[in-house]
Design an enzyme around this catalytic site. Structure first.
Site, PDB file in Angstrom:
ATOM      1  N   CYS A  71       0.855  -1.188   0.000  1.00 21.75           N
ATOM      2  CA  CYS A  71       0.000   0.000   0.000  1.00 21.75           C
ATOM      3  C   CYS A  71       0.890   1.237   0.000  1.00 21.75           C
ATOM      4  O   CYS A  71       2.115   1.137   0.042  1.00 21.75           O
ATOM      5  CB  CYS A  71      -0.930   0.009   1.217  1.00 21.75           C
ATOM      6  SG  CYS A  71      -0.068   0.175   2.800  1.00 21.75           S
ATOM      7  N   THR A 120      -7.959  -6.310  -4.212  1.00 20.94           N
ATOM      8  CA  THR A 120      -8.190  -5.930  -2.813  1.00 20.94           C
ATOM      9  C   THR A 120      -9.674  -5.844  -2.478  1.00 20.94           C
ATOM     10  O   THR A 120     -10.080  -6.178  -1.363  1.00 20.94           O
ATOM     11  CB  THR A 120      -7.518  -4.582  -2.498  1.00 20.94           C
ATOM     12  OG1 THR A 120      -8.000  -3.585  -3.414  1.00 20.94           O
ATOM     13  CG2 THR A 120      -6.027  -4.681  -2.638  1.00 20.94           C
ATOM     14  N   ASP A 132     -15.223  -1.508   2.061  1.00 19.81           N
ATOM     15  CA  ASP A 132     -14.675  -0.428   2.886  1.00 19.81           C
ATOM     16  C   ASP A 132     -15.652  -0.199   4.037  1.00 19.81           C
ATOM     17  O   ASP A 132     -16.785   0.243   3.818  1.00 19.81           O
ATOM     18  CB  ASP A 132     -14.497   0.846   2.060  1.00 19.81           C
ATOM     19  CG  ASP A 132     -13.677   1.912   2.772  1.00 19.81           C
ATOM     20  OD1 ASP A 132     -13.647   1.903   4.024  1.00 19.81           O
ATOM     21  OD2 ASP A 132     -13.069   2.752   2.094  1.00 19.81           O
ATOM     22  N   ARG A 134     -15.063   1.763   6.737  1.00 24.12           N
ATOM     23  CA  ARG A 134     -14.697   2.933   7.542  1.00 24.12           C
ATOM     24  C   ARG A 134     -15.829   3.952   7.638  1.00 24.12           C
ATOM     25  O   ARG A 134     -16.591   4.142   6.707  1.00 24.12           O
ATOM     26  CB  ARG A 134     -13.458   3.607   6.941  1.00 24.12           C
ATOM     27  CG  ARG A 134     -12.202   2.765   7.061  1.00 24.12           C
ATOM     28  CD  ARG A 134     -11.034   3.389   6.326  1.00 24.12           C
ATOM     29  NE  ARG A 134     -11.252   3.414   4.877  1.00 24.12           N
ATOM     30  CZ  ARG A 134     -10.390   3.907   4.011  1.00 24.12           C
ATOM     31  NH1 ARG A 134      -9.253   4.440   4.430  1.00 24.12           N
ATOM     32  NH2 ARG A 134     -10.651   3.876   2.713  1.00 24.12           N
TER      33      ARG A 134
END
Length: 211
Positions: A71, A120, A132, A134
């Site tokens: 990353c 990913t 994701d 978050r």
């Protein structure tokens, strides 16, 4: 007449101290996340107000502490700290966001699936996890605690802009942060651009290896 209900805070301020670093000297303000229990940090340079340059950065143990080349998180954090030291602003460091919110162990499980050919995004989904996970409501509350209602967001990720906007923070612009590109993360960055809408160049320069 009905009183407007109070908005429940998502963080509490705990302490501020001055910390010298290799990037410069910053004020560090610690916050406790009332939803997750995580500890977040606002790293502040100068006296930022509305329109400040802000990086909302997700914790990445593998990239920041271990120097993973899968990353660009370590170089992004370094570049953001250098930028706010030179120009003023804030880096909000959100803990509990490892692996886009899936945690360290699941992140390594996703890495294993990537070795078997998944990208990913699909690796997370194959584990039964969100692409994701978050949330950025804590970042919005921290900005308001700092007296900041509008920002120039140092990010390539439009979801950060959209979430901050939804939580009442105006994002005047996304300021690109394209660093740490290398042969080991080219596919990862392509997936961010092509499948997750990150604002990255069509052709990434892999001549620079993150270190």
């Amino acid at each position: 007449m009905t009183d407007t209900p109070a908005v429940r805070p998502h963080v509490t301020f705990e302490v501020e101290t001055t910390v010298p670093t290799t990037h410069g000297t910053f004020r560090m303000r610690a916050y406790r996340d009332l939803d997750t229990g995580a500890d977040h940090v606002a790293i502040v340079s100068g006296q930022p107000t509305d329109g400040a340059l802000v990086r909302v950065h997700s914790e990445c143990l593998t990239g920041e502490a271990f120097g993973s080349l899968k990353c660009e998180c370590g170089p992004q954090l370094d570049a953001a700290l250098d930028t706010i030291h030179n120009h003023g602003g804030v880096v909000i460091y959100l803990r509990g966001h490892e692996g886009r919110g899936i945690g360290l162990i699941n992140k390594l499980r996703a890495y294993k699936l990537q070795e078997e050919g998944l990208d990913t995004l699909d690796a997370n989904l194959a584990l039964g996890l969100p692409a994701d996970a978050r949330e950025y409501v804590a970042a919005a509350d921290i900005l308001r605690d700092l007296g900041i209602e509008s920002v120039r967001l140092l990010s390539n990720n439009p979801d950060k802009r959209n979430q901050l906007t939804a939580h009442g923070i105006e994002v005047a612009e996304l300021v690109p942060l394209v660093v740490g590109v290398g042969t080991f993360n080219e596919s990862y960055l392509d997936t961010k651009r092509d499948r997750m809408g990150h604002q990255l160049p069509d052709h990434l320069d892999t001549g620079y290896e993150a270190s």
